[in-house]
Structures are given as structure tokens and as C-alpha cells.
Design a protein around this motif. Structure first.
Motif, PDB file in Angstrom:
ATOM      1  N   SER A 118       0.967  -1.244  -0.177  1.00 44.45           N
ATOM      2  CA  SER A 118      -0.010  -0.206   0.060  1.00 44.45           C
ATOM      3  C   SER A 118       0.706   1.308  -0.262  1.00 44.45           C
ATOM      4  O   SER A 118       0.393   2.197  -0.179  1.00 44.45           O
ATOM      5  CB  SER A 118      -0.942  -0.018   1.371  1.00 44.45           C
ATOM      6  OG  SER A 118      -0.162   0.026   2.477  1.00 44.45           O
ATOM      7  N   SER A 122       4.953   5.260  -6.094  1.00 44.99           N
ATOM      8  CA  SER A 122       4.100   5.884  -7.050  1.00 44.99           C
ATOM      9  C   SER A 122       4.752   6.607  -8.199  1.00 44.99           C
ATOM     10  O   SER A 122       6.013   7.113  -8.174  1.00 44.99           O
ATOM     11  CB  SER A 122       3.269   6.594  -6.313  1.00 44.99           C
ATOM     12  OG  SER A 122       3.838   8.038  -5.745  1.00 44.99           O
ATOM     13  N   PHE A 123       3.803   6.931  -9.328  1.00 45.90           N
ATOM     14  CA  PHE A 123       4.553   7.946 -10.308  1.00 45.90           C
ATOM     15  C   PHE A 123       5.101   9.124  -9.817  1.00 45.90           C
ATOM     16  O   PHE A 123       6.011   9.698 -10.230  1.00 45.90           O
ATOM     17  CB  PHE A 123       3.361   8.099 -11.461  1.00 45.90           C
ATOM     18  CG  PHE A 123       3.836   9.157 -12.261  1.00 45.90           C
ATOM     19  CD1 PHE A 123       4.642   8.588 -13.327  1.00 45.90           C
ATOM     20  CD2 PHE A 123       3.258  10.497 -12.283  1.00 45.90           C
ATOM     21  CE1 PHE A 123       5.015   9.666 -14.343  1.00 45.90           C
ATOM     22  CE2 PHE A 123       3.719  11.327 -13.259  1.00 45.90           C
ATOM     23  CZ  PHE A 123       4.307  11.165 -14.252  1.00 45.90           C
ATOM     24  N   LYS A 126       8.418   8.842  -8.488  1.00 44.95           N
ATOM     25  CA  LYS A 126       9.364   8.768  -9.293  1.00 44.95           C
ATOM     26  C   LYS A 126       9.615   9.965 -10.253  1.00 44.95           C
ATOM     27  O   LYS A 126      10.601  10.337 -10.399  1.00 44.95           O
ATOM     28  CB  LYS A 126       9.040   7.545 -10.536  1.00 44.95           C
ATOM     29  CG  LYS A 126       8.955   6.110 -10.031  1.00 44.95           C
ATOM     30  CD  LYS A 126       8.675   5.036 -11.054  1.00 44.95           C
ATOM     31  CE  LYS A 126       8.769   3.891 -10.430  1.00 44.95           C
ATOM     32  NZ  LYS A 126       8.291   2.713 -11.489  1.00 44.95           N
ATOM     33  N   SER A 166       4.468  13.665  -2.897  1.00 46.59           N
ATOM     34  CA  SER A 166       4.437  12.421  -2.709  1.00 46.59           C
ATOM     35  C   SER A 166       4.329  11.809  -1.300  1.00 46.59           C
ATOM     36  O   SER A 166       3.832  10.567  -0.828  1.00 46.59           O
ATOM     37  CB  SER A 166       5.669  11.852  -3.334  1.00 46.59           C
ATOM     38  OG  SER A 166       6.894  11.964  -2.642  1.00 46.59           O
ATOM     39  N   ILE A 169       0.866  11.687  -0.381  1.00 45.48           N
ATOM     40  CA  ILE A 169       0.028  10.559  -1.029  1.00 45.48           C
ATOM     41  C   ILE A 169       0.376   9.280  -0.307  1.00 45.48           C
ATOM     42  O   ILE A 169      -0.420   8.146   0.111  1.00 45.48           O
ATOM     43  CB  ILE A 169       0.642  10.151  -2.475  1.00 45.48           C
ATOM     44  CG1 ILE A 169      -0.011  11.317  -3.221  1.00 45.48           C
ATOM     45  CG2 ILE A 169       0.263   8.667  -3.133  1.00 45.48           C
ATOM     46  CD1 ILE A 169       0.644  11.327  -4.732  1.00 45.48           C
ATOM     47  N   TYR A 170       1.789   8.945   0.266  1.00 41.32           N
ATOM     48  CA  TYR A 170       2.114   7.707   0.964  1.00 41.32           C
ATOM     49  C   TYR A 170       1.307   7.699   2.434  1.00 41.32           C
ATOM     50  O   TYR A 170       0.862   6.726   2.729  1.00 41.32           O
ATOM     51  CB  TYR A 170       3.508   7.638   1.155  1.00 41.32           C
ATOM     52  CG  TYR A 170       4.375   7.373  -0.138  1.00 41.32           C
ATOM     53  CD1 TYR A 170       3.799   6.247  -0.856  1.00 41.32           C
ATOM     54  CD2 TYR A 170       5.349   8.124  -0.601  1.00 41.32           C
ATOM     55  CE1 TYR A 170       4.570   6.041  -2.317  1.00 41.32           C
ATOM     56  CE2 TYR A 170       5.919   7.830  -1.805  1.00 41.32           C
ATOM     57  CZ  TYR A 170       5.573   6.787  -2.620  1.00 41.32           C
ATOM     58  OH  TYR A 170       6.260   6.662  -3.559  1.00 41.32           O
ATOM     59  N   ALA A 173      -2.224   6.892   1.980  1.00 44.72           N
ATOM     60  CA  ALA A 173      -2.542   5.530   1.579  1.00 44.72           C
ATOM     61  C   ALA A 173      -2.274   4.474   3.043  1.00 44.72           C
ATOM     62  O   ALA A 173      -3.130   3.583   3.248  1.00 44.72           O
ATOM     63  CB  ALA A 173      -1.630   4.987   0.792  1.00 44.72           C
TER      64      ALA A 173
END
Length: 186
Positions: A118, A122-123, A126, A166, A169-170, A173
Motif C-alpha cells: 500500500s 508511485s508515479f 518517481k 508524494s 500520497i504515501y 495510503a
């Protein structure tokens, strides 16, 4: 020792070389430092590609590859913070290094819970890494105070903003696990 693990090990070996070259009293030190960092950045991509393509993934590589990446970036940022003596450089670098610490800890914790997938790369992560590598390359290759160095700082600030995105986002999640109430089983 396979090729991907050799490339990962090369990145670790290049760290002290980068430090020494950057601080040499030599006109070409900026370009040489950037070249060393560029080689390290390319091996970061290449070792993962080769490990998958040649089916040479190993526990050593799975552990050491992200460590080599984070140490190389962190050392380069420390060098740049010292050289540039700029609050924006310091803030952007602190955001990038701080995020790496937070996300590494989060991934370790989620892995212990059996939920590492999870918080997989992610994009945005990157893309952040690509911008970060470009910024560091530009900053290492130019003396502080030049136009290109100012552009490199601008790219680093963009990378820091992507870093925050990012991380959000993590954390989003992982939030269901992070916010779960403690079980009464203990």
C-alpha cells in the motif's frame, strides 16, 4: 556479485569520491562532481532495470539499492547546503531528506504489518526523484551565484514540493493503519 549489485556498490563507492572531488581546489571540480553524481543517478536506474531484465534480484540488492540512493542524494544535498549558504537550499534539502526518513520508516512499519504494497513507489515519487536528480546535477555542475545555479535551486524547490506531495500520497495510503485504534487484545 552480479552486475546490478556491482552497480549498487559502485554508487556507495562514489560517495567519498564525490566529496573529495567537490572540495578540491580545481576549476573543473563542479563538472567532475556533477559527472560523478550523474553516473550514480544512471546506475540507480540501470541496476533496477538489469536486476529485472536478467532476473538477478537479490536480497542484498533489494536492501542496499534504496540505501545507496538515499545516502548519495543526502550527501550531495549536504555538500550543496554548505556550498550555497542559502535558506531556500537548506529548506528544500531538509524537506527532501526528512521525507526520505519518514517514508523509509513508514515502509518498514507497513511491511511489519504485512501491508508494504500500500506504500509502494508511485508515479509522483518517481517524478520527484527525477526532478531531484536533475536539480542536484545542475547545482553540482555550477558555482553558487551563477544563473544556472539559480535555475538548479528553482528545480530543487519544485522537487521539494513534489516531495511533499508524494509524502502526502504515501501517508494518505497508510492513514487507515496509522489511525487505527489499538486493539484490546494486548
Amino acid at each position: 556479485m552480479n552486475i546490478p549489485n556491482f552497480l549498487t556498490s559502485l554508487r556507495i563507492f562514489l560517495i567519498p569520491v564525490l566529496i573529495v572531488i567537490y572540495y578540491l581546489p580545481w576549476e573543473g571540480r563542479y563538472y567532475a562532481s556533477a559527472a560523478i553524481f550523474g553516473i550514480a543517478a544512471i546506475t540507480d536506474w540501470l541496476d533496477g532495470f538489469l536486476a529485472r531484465a536478467l532476473n538477478q534480484s537479490t536480497p542484498f540488492g533489494a536492501f542496499f539499492d534504496p540505501v545507496a540512493d538515499k545516502v548519495m542524494v543526502s550527501v550531495a544535498l549536504v555538500i550543496l547546503v554548505a556550498a550555497y549558504d542559502n535558506p531556500l537550499m537548506t529548506l528544500a534539502s531538509a524537506v527532501i531528506v526528512g521525507r526520505e526518513i519518514v517514508i523509509s520508516a513508514l515502509r518498514e512499519w507497513m511491511a511489519e504489518m504485512g501491508k508494504r504494497a500500500s506504500v509502494a513507489v508511485s508515479f509522483v515519487g518517481k517524478f520527484k526523484t527525477t526532478m531531484q536528480m536533475i536539480a542536484i546535477f545542475i547545482l553540482l555542475s555550477n558555482a553558487p551565484g551563477t544563473g544556472w545555479a539559480d535555475f538548479g535551486l528553482f528545480v530543487l524547490i519544485i522537487a521539494a514540493l513534489l516531495t511533499l506531495w508524494s509524502m502526502y500520497i504515501y501517508l494518505k495510503a497508510a492513514w487507515p493503519e496509522l489511525s487505527a485504534s489499538k486493539s484490546n487484545d494486548s
